[in-house]
Motif scaffolding. Structure first.
Motif, short mmCIF file in Angstrom:
data_model
loop_
_atom_site.label_atom_id
_atom_site.label_comp_id
_atom_site.label_asym_id
_atom_site.label_seq_id
_atom_site.Cartn_x
_atom_site.Cartn_y
_atom_site.Cartn_z
N VAL B 54 0.84 -1.20 0.00
CA VAL B 54 0.00 0.00 0.00
C VAL B 54 0.88 1.25 0.00
CG1 VAL B 54 -1.62 1.37 1.38
CG2 VAL B 54 -2.00 -1.09 1.09
N SER B 57 2.48 1.79 -3.34
CA SER B 57 1.59 2.35 -4.37
C SER B 57 1.31 3.82 -4.08
CB SER B 57 0.28 1.56 -4.42
OG SER B 57 -0.59 1.98 -3.39
N GLU B 58 1.46 4.24 -2.84
CA GLU B 58 1.27 5.65 -2.49
C GLU B 58 2.53 6.46 -2.73
OE1 GLU B 58 -2.07 5.10 1.06
OE2 GLU B 58 0.02 5.42 1.57
N ALA B 183 -0.07 0.72 -16.03
CA ALA B 183 0.73 -0.17 -15.19
C ALA B 183 2.04 -0.42 -15.91
CB ALA B 183 -0.01 -1.48 -14.97
N LEU B 196 6.93 -4.27 -10.82
CA LEU B 196 6.10 -4.65 -11.95
C LEU B 196 4.65 -4.25 -11.68
CD1 LEU B 196 6.34 -6.26 -14.58
CD2 LEU B 196 5.50 -8.22 -13.30
N ALA B 197 4.01 -3.65 -12.68
CA ALA B 197 2.60 -3.25 -12.57
C ALA B 197 2.38 -2.08 -11.63
CB ALA B 197 1.70 -4.42 -12.18
N ALA B 224 4.96 7.00 -11.48
CA ALA B 224 3.89 7.86 -10.95
C ALA B 224 4.20 8.35 -9.54
CB ALA B 224 2.56 7.12 -10.96
#
Lengths: 236, 236
Positions: B54, B57-58, B183, B196-197, B224
DNA sequence: CAGTGGTCTAGACCACTGG
DNA sequence: CAGTGGTCTAGACCACTGG
């Protein structure tokens, strides 16, 4: 130099992606359940799940817990501008749902964005924006109260820029925005019918009138898998 | 209405996020390993791993397999423009690594973007762009060969716009771009030292000269979690 | 109430890195 | 060679939805 084979979850994701792009799985149709997929491919459920999560992060599929996993629609091309106009330009039906609207004492960030002084209040509102009924963005908007008397009593539906132009003679001519990719928190994810921590695009923007006055500050949180943004810029 | 407690992986992610924002875990410092975290909190390794994913991804942390997981730097504010200039504006050191450069027969998409006719060739190149040594983007650029004779023999480092201005008198004045969240595939993820992704921002852009000629078509793939984009737009 | 995805366990083996 | 994250197994229980 022999390359190692791709991990199972990526091979499975590729298979499903090909089926979606090839039209075997069409928009809105259901994928096999994680358990069925796992059994038919001879892998554990966690591996099948991992493959589907890759496709979800790519925007190919979405979950509708606990009904299943479904093939998503292609992305909406958006520009910084009126949500209603942009969605309509793609041939989809724009919609909105008012979540709340109230007069507020602005926070420091809002005060600075709108260049407010003294004890000036703002009219704040939050709306869920949809395209063909599907949740696309949560829009939180702030207007100077002094500029928009009686705004909260208006029907806050459709294009707010049109409303401001017709009611107050305020015309949007320029916008300045920041785009960043964030993970959706619990509340936002629920409202956008997205998975927790799925990627979102946070657009923080200011809109300016003909005379260069900033009359709107907004934070729009988009589902990253539903849109692409198009921008023009003077450079050099 | 009693709310259910948040899942364990989210509580653990929040704890770690607070430690990063509070400065207890500073930029570049290592997080505990997944196994250590799991043991100290009394959960399985998969749950500890979920929490760290998590945060990844942040954009709060990044993996450096198999060395460990580390606290990431804050995001770079970027505008559509010269990568070198934008990074320098943030006080970081821009860098690049040439991955390849060659003359090509353009694909249909490149031909259309550059408005090429007949058998016109392009000069194509791919560069890894860095800020303070950290991978930020993979930039794939196409120029009309007729406009840029001898370009591939030049040192393709730093700002290509500066090179084109000095060598060919071509001045960038306007850019048009599309931003979408994708992704990262296997190759891109490896080059960007990302998972990855993991989410990437694909910027597809065209750059125009003083006379309105499109002289550059590019696809830039950003991590990102390393950037935010700022844009200005005329609206209404 | 059957079936779904969401969460979680307690293991396993792997490639790869740095000391 | 110790330790890391990457992948994977074979289960478990949960809340929630729709028929």
């Amino acid at each position: 130099m022999p390359t190692r084979p791709a991990p199972a979850y990526l091979r499975i994701a590729s298979q499903l992606r090909d089926q979606i792009e090839g039209g075997e799985l069409s928009t809105g149709s259901a994928l096999p359940s994680e358990r069925d997929l796992a059994e038919s491919l001879g892998v554990s459920r966690m591996t099948a799940r991992h493959a589907i999560m890759v496709l979800e992060s790519e925007g190919y599929v979405y979950r509708h817990t606990p009904r299943g996993t479904f093939v998503a629609s292609p992305r909406l091309p958006m520009r910084i501008g009126s949500f209603s106009d942009e969605v309509a330009r793609s041939g989809a039906e724009p919609g909105d749902e008012l979540l709340w609207a109230e007069a507020q004492t602005p926070t420091q960030a809002v005060r600075e964005a709108l260049a407010l002084r003294g004890r000036a209040k703002v009219h704040a509102m939050q709306r869920l924006r949809t395209a063909d009924g599907a949740a696309v963005a949560i829009e939180t908007t702030y207007f100077p109260a002094a500029l928009t008397p009686g705004l909260l009593a208006e029907p806050l539906t459709g294009s707010l820029w049109s409303l401001l132009r017709d009611r107050y003679g305020v015309v949007a001519v320029h916008a300045s925005a920041s785009l960043e990719v964030v993970a959706l928190d619990e509340v936002s994810a629920r409202r956008l019918a997205a998975r927790l921590a799925a990627p979102g695009i946070l657009v923080t923007r200011r809109t300016f009138d003909r005379d260069g006055t900033c009359f709107e500050f907004a934070r729009d949180l988009y589902r990253a898998d539903r849109v692409e943004f198009r921008v023009d810029a003077q450079v050099g």
